[in-house]
Write an enzyme that holds these catalytic residues in place. Structure first.
Site, PDB file in Angstrom:
ATOM      1  N   GLY A 140      -5.199 -16.603 -17.359  1.00 60.68           N
ATOM      2  CA  GLY A 140      -6.179 -17.501 -16.727  1.00 60.68           C
ATOM      3  C   GLY A 140      -6.086 -17.334 -15.231  1.00 60.68           C
ATOM      4  N   ASN A 196      -6.817 -12.172 -17.859  1.00 60.38           N
ATOM      5  CA  ASN A 196      -7.894 -13.164 -17.889  1.00 60.38           C
ATOM      6  C   ASN A 196      -8.912 -12.719 -18.932  1.00 60.38           C
ATOM      7  OD1 ASN A 196      -9.020 -15.580 -16.284  1.00 60.38           O
ATOM      8  ND2 ASN A 196     -10.787 -14.221 -16.459  1.00 60.38           N
ATOM      9  N   VAL A 248      -5.604 -22.041 -17.948  1.00 60.92           N
ATOM     10  CA  VAL A 248      -7.034 -22.007 -18.269  1.00 60.92           C
ATOM     11  C   VAL A 248      -7.559 -23.430 -18.408  1.00 60.92           C
ATOM     12  CG1 VAL A 248      -6.762 -19.793 -19.455  1.00 60.92           C
ATOM     13  CG2 VAL A 248      -6.815 -21.902 -20.788  1.00 60.92           C
ATOM     14  N   ALA A 280      -8.415 -26.894 -19.504  1.00 62.68           N
ATOM     15  CA  ALA A 280      -7.717 -27.730 -20.482  1.00 62.68           C
ATOM     16  C   ALA A 280      -8.617 -27.958 -21.694  1.00 62.68           C
ATOM     17  CB  ALA A 280      -7.334 -29.059 -19.831  1.00 62.68           C
ATOM     18  N   SER A 292       1.609 -30.003  -9.965  1.00 59.89           N
ATOM     19  CA  SER A 292       0.839 -30.798  -9.015  1.00 59.89           C
ATOM     20  C   SER A 292       0.822 -30.142  -7.646  1.00 59.89           C
ATOM     21  CB  SER A 292       1.427 -32.201  -8.881  1.00 59.89           C
ATOM     22  OG  SER A 292       0.708 -32.910  -7.896  1.00 59.89           O
ATOM     23  N   GLY A 346      -2.495 -29.002  -6.385  1.00 60.71           N
ATOM     24  CA  GLY A 346      -3.792 -28.361  -6.226  1.00 60.71           C
ATOM     25  C   GLY A 346      -3.657 -26.881  -5.909  1.00 60.71           C
ATOM     26  N   LYS A 355       3.454 -35.983 -15.363  1.00 62.94           N
ATOM     27  CA  LYS A 355       2.372 -35.533 -14.472  1.00 62.94           C
ATOM     28  C   LYS A 355       1.190 -36.509 -14.520  1.00 62.94           C
ATOM     29  CE  LYS A 355      -0.280 -32.696 -11.997  1.00 62.94           C
ATOM     30  NZ  LYS A 355      -1.656 -32.970 -12.266  1.00 62.94           N
ATOM     31  N   HIS A 403       2.117 -39.455 -12.498  1.00 58.48           N
ATOM     32  CA  HIS A 403       2.005 -39.042 -11.090  1.00 58.48           C
ATOM     33  C   HIS A 403       0.558 -39.209 -10.619  1.00 58.48           C
ATOM     34  CE1 HIS A 403       0.602 -36.040  -8.205  1.00 58.48           C
ATOM     35  NE2 HIS A 403       1.778 -36.139  -7.614  1.00 58.48           N
ATOM     36  N   ASN A 404      -0.371 -38.709 -11.408  1.00 57.65           N
ATOM     37  CA  ASN A 404      -1.775 -38.799 -11.010  1.00 57.65           C
ATOM     38  C   ASN A 404      -2.255 -40.243 -10.984  1.00 57.65           C
ATOM     39  OD1 ASN A 404      -1.504 -36.031 -11.186  1.00 57.65           O
ATOM     40  ND2 ASN A 404      -3.531 -35.719 -12.067  1.00 57.65           N
ATOM     41  N   GLU A 435      -1.100 -41.687  -7.895  1.00 57.53           N
ATOM     42  CA  GLU A 435      -1.942 -41.112  -6.823  1.00 57.53           C
ATOM     43  C   GLU A 435      -3.244 -41.930  -6.682  1.00 57.53           C
ATOM     44  OE1 GLU A 435      -2.498 -36.793  -7.330  1.00 57.53           O
ATOM     45  OE2 GLU A 435      -4.633 -37.163  -7.071  1.00 57.53           O
ATOM     46  N   LYS A 444     -11.299 -37.284 -12.547  1.00 61.35           N
ATOM     47  CA  LYS A 444     -11.276 -36.216 -13.556  1.00 61.35           C
ATOM     48  C   LYS A 444     -10.562 -36.631 -14.839  1.00 61.35           C
ATOM     49  CE  LYS A 444     -11.677 -31.842 -11.070  1.00 61.35           C
ATOM     50  NZ  LYS A 444     -10.838 -30.724 -10.635  1.00 61.35           N
ATOM     51  N   HIS A 464      -1.289 -67.413 -35.254  1.00 62.07           N
ATOM     52  CA  HIS A 464      -0.495 -66.249 -34.840  1.00 62.07           C
ATOM     53  C   HIS A 464       0.989 -66.580 -34.693  1.00 62.07           C
ATOM     54  CE1 HIS A 464      -3.741 -63.393 -34.413  1.00 62.07           C
ATOM     55  NE2 HIS A 464      -4.467 -64.321 -33.797  1.00 62.07           N
TER      56      HIS A 464
HETATM   57  P1  NBP Z   1     -10.651 -23.778 -14.817  1.00 65.24           P
HETATM   58  O1  NBP Z   1     -10.184 -25.063 -15.340  1.00 65.24           O
HETATM   59  O2  NBP Z   1     -11.933 -23.727 -14.066  1.00 65.24           O
HETATM   60  O3  NBP Z   1     -10.755 -22.727 -16.018  1.00 65.24           O
HETATM   61  C1  NBP Z   1     -11.202 -21.423 -15.807  1.00 65.24           C
HETATM   62  C2  NBP Z   1     -10.295 -20.446 -16.500  1.00 65.24           C
HETATM   63  O4  NBP Z   1     -10.213 -20.750 -17.906  1.00 65.24           O
HETATM   64  C3  NBP Z   1     -10.825 -19.018 -16.413  1.00 65.24           C
HETATM   65  O5  NBP Z   1      -9.720 -18.173 -16.263  1.00 65.24           O
HETATM   66  C4  NBP Z   1     -11.514 -18.851 -17.742  1.00 65.24           C
HETATM   67  O6  NBP Z   1     -11.658 -17.512 -18.147  1.00 65.24           O
HETATM   68  C5  NBP Z   1     -10.550 -19.555 -18.635  1.00 65.24           C
HETATM   69  N1  NBP Z   1     -11.045 -19.852 -19.980  1.00 65.24           N
HETATM   70  C6  NBP Z   1     -11.963 -20.744 -20.385  1.00 65.24           C
HETATM   71 BR1  NBP Z   1     -12.976 -21.748 -19.269  1.00 65.24          BR
HETATM   72  N2  NBP Z   1     -12.131 -20.765 -21.704  1.00 65.24           N
HETATM   73  C7  NBP Z   1     -11.300 -19.823 -22.171  1.00 65.24           C
HETATM   74  C8  NBP Z   1     -11.026 -19.363 -23.472  1.00 65.24           C
HETATM   75  N3  NBP Z   1     -11.636 -19.886 -24.530  1.00 65.24           N
HETATM   76  N4  NBP Z   1     -10.125 -18.370 -23.598  1.00 65.24           N
HETATM   77  C9  NBP Z   1      -9.508 -17.852 -22.515  1.00 65.24           C
HETATM   78  N5  NBP Z   1      -9.726 -18.273 -21.252  1.00 65.24           N
HETATM   79  C10 NBP Z   1     -10.609 -19.254 -21.098  1.00 65.24           C
HETATM   80  O7  NBP Z   1      -9.507 -23.105 -13.911  1.00 65.24           O
HETATM   81  P2  NBP Z   1      -8.652 -23.770 -12.737  1.00 65.24           P
HETATM   82  O8  NBP Z   1      -9.485 -24.664 -11.906  1.00 65.24           O
HETATM   83  O9  NBP Z   1      -7.924 -22.641 -12.104  1.00 65.24           O
HETATM   84  O10 NBP Z   1      -7.619 -24.709 -13.512  1.00 65.24           O
HETATM   85  C11 NBP Z   1      -6.699 -24.194 -14.472  1.00 65.24           C
HETATM   86  C12 NBP Z   1      -5.899 -25.346 -15.060  1.00 65.24           C
HETATM   87  O11 NBP Z   1      -5.201 -25.996 -14.009  1.00 65.24           O
HETATM   88  C13 NBP Z   1      -6.750 -26.430 -15.722  1.00 65.24           C
HETATM   89  O12 NBP Z   1      -6.072 -26.949 -16.829  1.00 65.24           O
HETATM   90  C14 NBP Z   1      -6.878 -27.491 -14.674  1.00 65.24           C
HETATM   91  O13 NBP Z   1      -7.036 -28.784 -15.225  1.00 65.24           O
HETATM   92  C15 NBP Z   1      -5.566 -27.367 -13.974  1.00 65.24           C
HETATM   93  N6  NBP Z   1      -5.706 -27.756 -12.562  1.00 65.24           N
HETATM   94  C16 NBP Z   1      -4.698 -28.319 -11.985  1.00 65.24           C
HETATM   95  C17 NBP Z   1      -4.778 -28.694 -10.666  1.00 65.24           C
HETATM   96  C18 NBP Z   1      -3.616 -29.296 -10.069  1.00 65.24           C
HETATM   97  O14 NBP Z   1      -3.638 -29.776  -8.963  1.00 65.24           O
HETATM   98  N7  NBP Z   1      -2.534 -29.309 -10.800  1.00 65.24           N
HETATM   99  C19 NBP Z   1      -5.896 -28.470  -9.905  1.00 65.24           C
HETATM  100  C20 NBP Z   1      -6.915 -27.865 -10.502  1.00 65.24           C
HETATM  101  C21 NBP Z   1      -6.796 -27.498 -11.842  1.00 65.24           C
HETATM  102  P3  NBP Z   1     -12.998 -16.702 -17.758  1.00 65.24           P
HETATM  103  O15 NBP Z   1     -12.766 -16.201 -16.374  1.00 65.24           O
HETATM  104  O16 NBP Z   1     -13.033 -15.617 -18.755  1.00 65.24           O
HETATM  105  O17 NBP Z   1     -14.140 -17.639 -17.860  1.00 65.24           O
END
Ligand code: NBP
Length: 484
Positions: A13, A37, A78, A80, A132, A134, A186, A189-190, A193, A264, A455
Site C-alpha cells: 500500500g 502496491n 491500505v 481500512a 499516529s 499523519g 490508538k 489517542h484519537n 485528540e 473520520k 429494577h
Molecule cells: P488510503 O487510505 O487512501 O488507501 C489507498 C491505498 O489502499 C492504495 O495503496 C490503494 O491501492 C490501496 N487499496 C485499496 Br483503496 N483497496 C485495495 C485492495 N482491495 N487491495 C489492495 N490495495 C488496496 O491510503 P493512505 O491515506 O495512505 O492511508 C493508509 C492507511 O493509513 C489507512 O488505513 C488510513 O486510515 C491510515 N491513515 C493513518 C493516518 C495517521 O495519521 N495514522 C493518516 C492517514 C491515513 P491502489 O493504489 O491500487 O488504489
C-alpha cells in the site's frame, strides 16, 4: 540486506502513508524495504522518485513475498476495511508459520481481534499497529502502538523502534498488549485528540468573543501558553493557524473557513466503545457532538434567532481573564486525559490486555498529534502507582486542578450567563464535581427505575437486593436482582 539479498521488511500500500513509512524504514540503518502496491504505477513512482531508498520493488504479490527474508514481515498501509481484508487474504495464502502481517492502518480494534483470530491457526502472526502522526509522522517518526503476540514483537519491535519518533531519548513505541490492544489505544489517542482540540477551540472562542482579542493576539496568547504546562503540539499549531491570513481577502484564515467540523470516525468509535464499556468519556463525547452540531447547517440556519437572554461578560482585568481561561483549559484537559486513560483501563480489563498506562503515556510524548510535556506528568503518576484508579487522584494533578478550580468555575459560569457554548469545559467540570460528590442523585434514579420497571436497588444500610411494592402498601421486599 539479509538472507541472500532479501528485504527484512515490506510495505503493502503505497499511497501517502505507506510511501512515507517505506521511506522512513529505508532511511534507517539495517533496513532493506520491499514495496508493493495493487496498482504498479504507484510503486514505480515511489521507486523512481526515491532511488536513495534502495527499495526492492515488486510488481506482483508473489514477487513481493519472495523478496522478503524470513520471518517475513509486511506492514499493510491500505484503505481500512475491505482493502485491508483483501491484502491480508493475499498474504495469508503465501506466508508461512512465524511470518508477521502488520496492519498499520486505522482499523477498528474489534476488526483487529477478528482478523487475528481468523488466522491464528495458521501460525502466522497478525499485529494491529496504531500509527499516529499523519503523513509527516510516517516519514519522520510516528508514535507506534502495536498489539499482537509477544513473540512477533521480538522481530517487529526493533524494526518499529528504528522508525518511531524519539522522545527524551526513548523511541515512541511499545508492545501495548495482545491482539487488538494497539488499535484500541490508538483509537483512544484519537478520542483524546478530539477533546483536546475542542477544548482549545472553546478557549479561543471565549478569548475572541468575550475577551475581544483578535486572532493574531490569541495566537500570541497561545504561544505564551505553549511555554508553560500547556506546552503541546496542538497549542503550537493552533497559534500557527491563528496567524494565517487568507491571501484572497486579507482576512484572518479562521474567519474564511466554514465553521462545520468533520470527522473520520475514530472519535465516534471511542465514544461508542466507552458506552459499551460503561466508562464516562464525557469530554471526548462532547467534542464529537460539538463537531456534529457544527455540521447541522440546516438547523443552525433556522435557530439563529432563538432567544438568548444572555448578559454581557464584563471583563475588568484582561490579564486575569486570560489566566482564568488558561486554567479552565488546563483543568478540562486533565479531565479529558483522565477519562481517556480510564477507558484504556476498562478496555484492558474487558479484553484481557495487560496494558502499562505509564508506557502508553510515554509513547505519546513524540510523533503523535497529542504529543505534549504534560504526558511526562502522566507517566510519573503511573510510575508511582500503576494501579492509580484515576489520574485526578495523583498528587500532581489534584494540585493542578485545585489551583485551577476557581478559574474553571468562573469561566464555565460566565460562559453560561453570557450564552457561550462550552460543552467540553462544562462537561469536564461536571464530571469532576460528580466524581468527588459524596452522594449523587443516582439514588433517586434507582427509585424511579424500581418504580416503573421493578429494577430493584441496594440499600446503604443492609446487604442484598430490594424492591418496593409501589402500588398498595408500598412495603419493601428483599428481591433477587431483576433481569429487566
Ligand atoms: P488510503 O487510505 O487512501 O488507501 C489507498 C491505498 O489502499 C492504495 O495503496 C490503494 O491501492 C490501496 N487499496 C485499496 Br483503496 N483497496 C485495495 C485492495 N482491495 N487491495 C489492495 N490495495 C488496496 O491510503 P493512505 O491515506 O495512505 O492511508 C493508509 C492507511 O493509513 C489507512 O488505513 C488510513 O486510515 C491510515 N491513515 C493513518 C493516518 C495517521 O495519521 N495514522 C493518516 C492517514 C491515513 P491502489 O493504489 O491500487 O488504489
Amino acid at each position: 540486506m539479509s538472507e541472500q539479498g532479501k528485504a527484512n521488511i515490506g510495505v503493502v500500500g503505497l499511497a501517502v502513508m505507506g510511501s512515507n513509512l517505506a521511506r522512513n524504514l529505508a532511511s534507517r540503518t539495517g533496513n532493506t524495504v520491499a514495496v508493493y502496491n495493487r496498482t504498479f504505477a504507484r510503486t514505480n513512482t515511489l521507486v523512481t522518485e526515491h532511488p536513495e531508498a534502495g527499495f526492492v520493488a515488486a510488481e506482483t504479490i508473489d514477487d513481493f513475498v519472495a523478496s522478503l527474508a524470513t520471518p517475513r514481515t509486511a506492514i499493510i498501509m491500505v484503505q481500512a476495511g475491505a482493502g485491508t481484508d483483501a491484502v491480508i487474504s493475499e498474504l495469508v495464502q503465501r506466508f508461512e508459520p512465524g511470518d508477521i502481517i502488520v496492519d498499520g492502518g486505522n482499523a477498528l480494534f474489534t476488526d483487529t481481534i477478528r482478523r487475528e483470530q481468523a488466522i491464528a491457526d495458521s501460525g502466522i502472526h497478525f499485529v494491529g499497529a496504531g500509527i499516529s502522526g499523519g503523513e509527516e509522522g510516517a516519514l519522520k517518526g510516528p508514535s507506534i502502538m502495536p498489539g499482537g503476540s509477544v513473540e512477533s514483537y521480538k522481530t517487529l519491535g526493533p524494526i518499529l523502534a528504528s522508525i518511531a519518533a524519539i522522545a527524551e531519548g526513548e523511541p515512541c513505541v511499545t508492545h501495548v498488549g495482545t491482539d487488538g490492544a494497539g488499535h484500541f489505544v490508538k483509537m483512544i489517542h484519537n478520542g483524546i485528540e478530539y477533546a483536546d482540540m475542542q477544548l482549545i477551540a472553546e478557549a479561543y472562542d471565549i478569548l475572541r468573543n468575550a475577551g475581544g482579542f483578535t486572532p493574531a493576539e490569541i495566537a500570541g496568547i497561545f504561544t505564551e501558553w505553549n511555554k508553560g504546562e500547556l506546552e503541546s503540539y496542538l497549542i503550537e499549531i493552533t497559534a500557527e493557524v491563528l496567524t494565517q491570513v487568507d491571501a484572497a481577502t486579507g482576512k484572518p484564515f479562521v474567519d474564511v473557513v466554514l465553521d462545520q467540523a468533520g470527522s473520520k470516525g475514530t472519535g465516534v468509535w471511542t465514544v461508542q466503545t466507552a458506552l459499551d464499556l460503561g466508562t464516562p468519556v464525557s469530554g471526548i463525547a462532547e467534542a464529537v457532538f460539538a463537531r456534529s452540531l457544527s455540521s447541522q447547517a440546516g438547523q443552525r440556519a433556522k435557530a439563529g434567532n432563538l432567544p438568548a437572554e444572555a448578559s454581557a461578560w464584563t471583563i475588568d482585568d484582561k490579564a486575569a481573564f486570560v489566566e482564568d481561561v488558561r486554567r479552565a483549559l488546563y483543568a478540562s484537559k486533565i479531565v479529558a486525559y483522565a477519562q481517556g486513560f480510564d477507558a484504556i483501563r476498562a478496555g484492558a480489563a474487558t479484553y484481557n490486555w495487560n496494558i502499562d498506562l505509564g508506557a502508553v503515556s510515554k509513547i505519546w510524548r513524540g510523533g503523535c498529534i497529542i504529543r505534549a510535556q504534560f504526558l511526562n506528568r502522566i507517566a510519573d503518576a503511573y510510575g508511582k502507582d500503576a494501579g492509580l484508579v484515576s489520574l485526578l487522584l495523583d498528587g500532581y494533578f489534584t494540585k493542578a486542578i485545585s489551583e485551577s478550580l476557581a478559574s474553571w468555575r468562573r469561566v464555565v459560569a460566565q460562559a453560561a450567563l453570557a450564552g457561550f457554548p462550552v460543552p467540553a469545559f462544562g462537561s469536564s467540570l461536571s464530571y469532576y464535581d460528580g466524581l468527588r460528590a459524596e452522594r449523587l442523585p443516582a439514588a433517586l434514579v434507582q427509585g424511579q427505575r424500581d418504580f416503573f420497571g421493578a429494577h430493584t436497588y441496594k440499600r446503604v444500610d443492609a446487604e442484598g437486593t430490594f424492591h418496593t411494592l409501589w402500588s398498595g402498601d408500598r412495603s419493601e421486599i428483599a428481591a433477587e436482582p431483576s433481569t429487566h
